[in-house]
Design an enzyme around this catalytic site. Structure first.
Site, PDB file in Angstrom:
ATOM      1  N   ASP A  63       0.845  -1.194   0.000  1.00  0.00           N
ATOM      2  CA  ASP A  63       0.000   0.000   0.000  1.00  0.00           C
ATOM      3  C   ASP A  63       0.879   1.241   0.000  1.00  0.00           C
ATOM      4  O   ASP A  63       1.981   1.227  -0.552  1.00  0.00           O
ATOM      5  CB  ASP A  63      -0.933  -0.042   1.218  1.00  0.00           C
ATOM      6  N   HIS A  97      -3.662   5.715   3.844  1.00  0.00           N
ATOM      7  CA  HIS A  97      -4.468   4.566   3.436  1.00  0.00           C
ATOM      8  C   HIS A  97      -3.877   3.255   3.955  1.00  0.00           C
ATOM      9  O   HIS A  97      -4.581   2.402   4.496  1.00  0.00           O
ATOM     10  CB  HIS A  97      -4.577   4.535   1.906  1.00  0.00           C
ATOM     11  N   ASN A 193     -14.308  -0.872  -6.342  1.00  0.00           N
ATOM     12  CA  ASN A 193     -15.395   0.039  -6.010  1.00  0.00           C
ATOM     13  C   ASN A 193     -15.964   0.677  -7.272  1.00  0.00           C
ATOM     14  O   ASN A 193     -15.212   1.055  -8.180  1.00  0.00           O
ATOM     15  CB  ASN A 193     -14.908   1.150  -5.076  1.00  0.00           C
ATOM     16  N   SER A 257     -11.555  -1.996   0.000  1.00  0.00           N
ATOM     17  CA  SER A 257     -10.236  -1.977   0.627  1.00  0.00           C
ATOM     18  C   SER A 257     -10.353  -2.398   2.090  1.00  0.00           C
ATOM     19  O   SER A 257      -9.581  -3.223   2.588  1.00  0.00           O
ATOM     20  CB  SER A 257      -9.626  -0.577   0.545  1.00  0.00           C
TER      21      SER A 257
END
Length: 482
Positions: A63, A97, A193, A257
């Site tokens: 990430d 994130h 998404n 996520s």
């Protein structure tokens, strides 16, 4: 191409300016942070922690990096790396994130008002992709593929990929994922998404063999922002997921996520509880214990069903010899090992964490020790009290004044007036008792030497032999000498 990440809403609107902890500003929310984690309660994570905490398992987070200084992640983040070749070990996160994903997986609730992770005993291996601080940084399949290999070589047993792209997979992605599967690693990837323009399961979630995760809302309803497709494997909460965020803060995330991080945490719990299970059997346990939702069997929204951590940790699941996601028979016939109702009845004492004693065992030991300590304290208090009572009584006896004690007169006590010894009772030593006036001696009683003096006015009667007999001769020597 855009990064498939949850819409990470700013937490500033729900934070109060406030506390300084160890010199770092820590925002405080109006409500307790743990109370915001509805998904922890819905998934019965506290009950799952009685079975496993993920101890001994390393989860790689590919990430934006992970903030190792976050109060709920201190001590949880291992030195990782950067797949872009930059300097650093992945333990920094300008975007927030990756820190959010790591918190969902392994937050320890260490701060005064922190958050819980799914597997707080697990460790995080951060693989940072680039220096971007933007949520919409472009997805780079080369960096992700390189990051997967770095995670495998770094010792990870679970890899979390909470990002993707709405396009076909590349040979690099397929090769990297196969490398992970060949090295007994469970790979968990976000399905995607709709807000990012995806209409089907993203890459690399569409690569066969990985756990592609879709999203749900409170109560297990399918989240409208999640993509769906035949590649879906399991579903997990993905709406309003509260956990760690950027700048040592906290915040909400929406998206698959977050759902992916939850499933990665569950995979860590299983790998810790069953350390001898290989990756295919960990995957098999996840899909066969999922609670069926939507159409019967596997469907495009929920895959095999809703993730069920407690059942996954406690059910009797038949073993498999290969990854069930690569076996057509396993894909078309999930055959859940245990119903949701049966899972409610399991005995947590039969499924302790392999890493140490369960909470119940610790509680029994603590209670036993407490009882022994109380009994010992009671005994000590009693002995002290009893000793003090004895000393008080002894002190009182020693303090009685002498004039209150009977004093024996010299020579002893005399007999009371009018007292005579009973019949046959020998006289006391010495002169003895003098008979009272007019009192004849009892029968058989010999008068003392010299006899009793005659009472006043008393004359002895005349004496003569009975019957006119002549008087006896005088004893020898009794007469006068001539």
């Amino acid at each position: 191409m855009t990064v498939n990440v949850g819409a990470f809403r700013p937490a500033a609107a729900c934070l109060l300016v406030g506390l300084l902890v160890l010199g770092a500003a820590q925002p405080a929310v109006a409500a307790p942070r743990r109370a915001e984690q509805w998904y922890v309660d819905e998934l019965r994570i506290e009950q799952a922690h009685k079975l496993s905490t993920g101890r001994g398992v390393v989860v790689a987070v590919i990430d934006s990096g992970v903030n190792a200084n976050h109060p709920d992640l201190k001590g949880q983040v291992l030195p990782g790396g950067r797949s872009d070749g930059g300097s650093g070990d992945g333990r920094a996160d300008a975007q927030g994130h990756g820190t959010h994903m790591a918190g969902i997986i392994a937050a320890t609730n260490a701060s005064s008002d922190g958050v819980d992770g799914i597997a707080p005993g697990a460790k995080i291996l951060p693989i940072r992709l680039d220096d971007s601080a933007e949520d919409d940084a472009p997805y780079d399949d080369v960096l992700v593929s390189r990051g997967i290999r770095m995670a495998v070589d770094g010792g990870a047993k679970v890899i979390n990929i909470s990002l993707g792209k709405p396009s076909a997979v590349t040979p690099e992605e397929v090769s990297a994922i196969q490398y992970a599967l060949d090295h007994d690693v469970v790979v968990v990837v976000a399905a995607g998404n709709t807000a990012n323009g995806s209409v089907k399961v993203d890459a690399p979630a569409s690569v066969p063999g990985v756990i592609a995760v879709t999203g749900t809302t409170r109560g297990g309803r399918f989240w409208s922002g999640s993509v769906q497709g035949p590649e879906a494997v399991v579903a997990a909460p993905g709406d309003d997921i509260y956990n760690a965020g950027r700048d040592n803060g906290y915040g909400w995330g929406d998206g698959t996520s977050d759902s992916t991080a939850i499933v990665s945490g569950v995979a860590a719990l299983i790998r810790s509880k069953y350390p001898n299970l290989d990756a295919p059997n960990v995957i098999n346990r996840i899909i066969r214990t999922a609670r069926d939702a939507g159409p019967a069997g596997r469907d495009p929204q929920y895959g095999f069903g809703l993730i069920d951590p407690v059942t996954a940790l406690s059910a009797n699941v038949p073993p498999v010899s290969a990854n069930p996601l690569l076996d057509p028979a396993a894909v078309t016939s999930p055959a859940p090992a245990q119903s949701a109702d049966a899972a409610e009845e399991f005995d947590v004492t039969q499924h302790g964490d392999r890493g140490g004693p369960t909470d119940q065992q610790v509680m029994v030991v603590v209670i036993g020790v407490a009882v022994v300590v109380v009994l010992l304290l009671g005994l000590v208090v009693f002995l002290i009290w009893n000793r003090r009572r004895y000393r008080r009584e002894a002190a009182l006896a020693a303090e009685v004044p002498d004039h209150l004690l009977d004093q024996e007169p010299p020579g002893g006590y005399g007999p009371p007036g009018g007292y005579g010894p009973p019949t046959g009772y020998p006289p006391p030593p010495g002169a003895g008792y003098a008979p009272p006036s007019g009192y004849p001696p009892p029968a058989g009683y010999a008068p003392p030497s010299g006899g009793y003096p005659p009472p006043s006015g008393y004359a002895p009667p005349g004496y003569g032999p009975p019957g006119g007999a002549p008087p006896p001769p005088p004893p020898p020597g009794s007469g006068n000498r001539s």
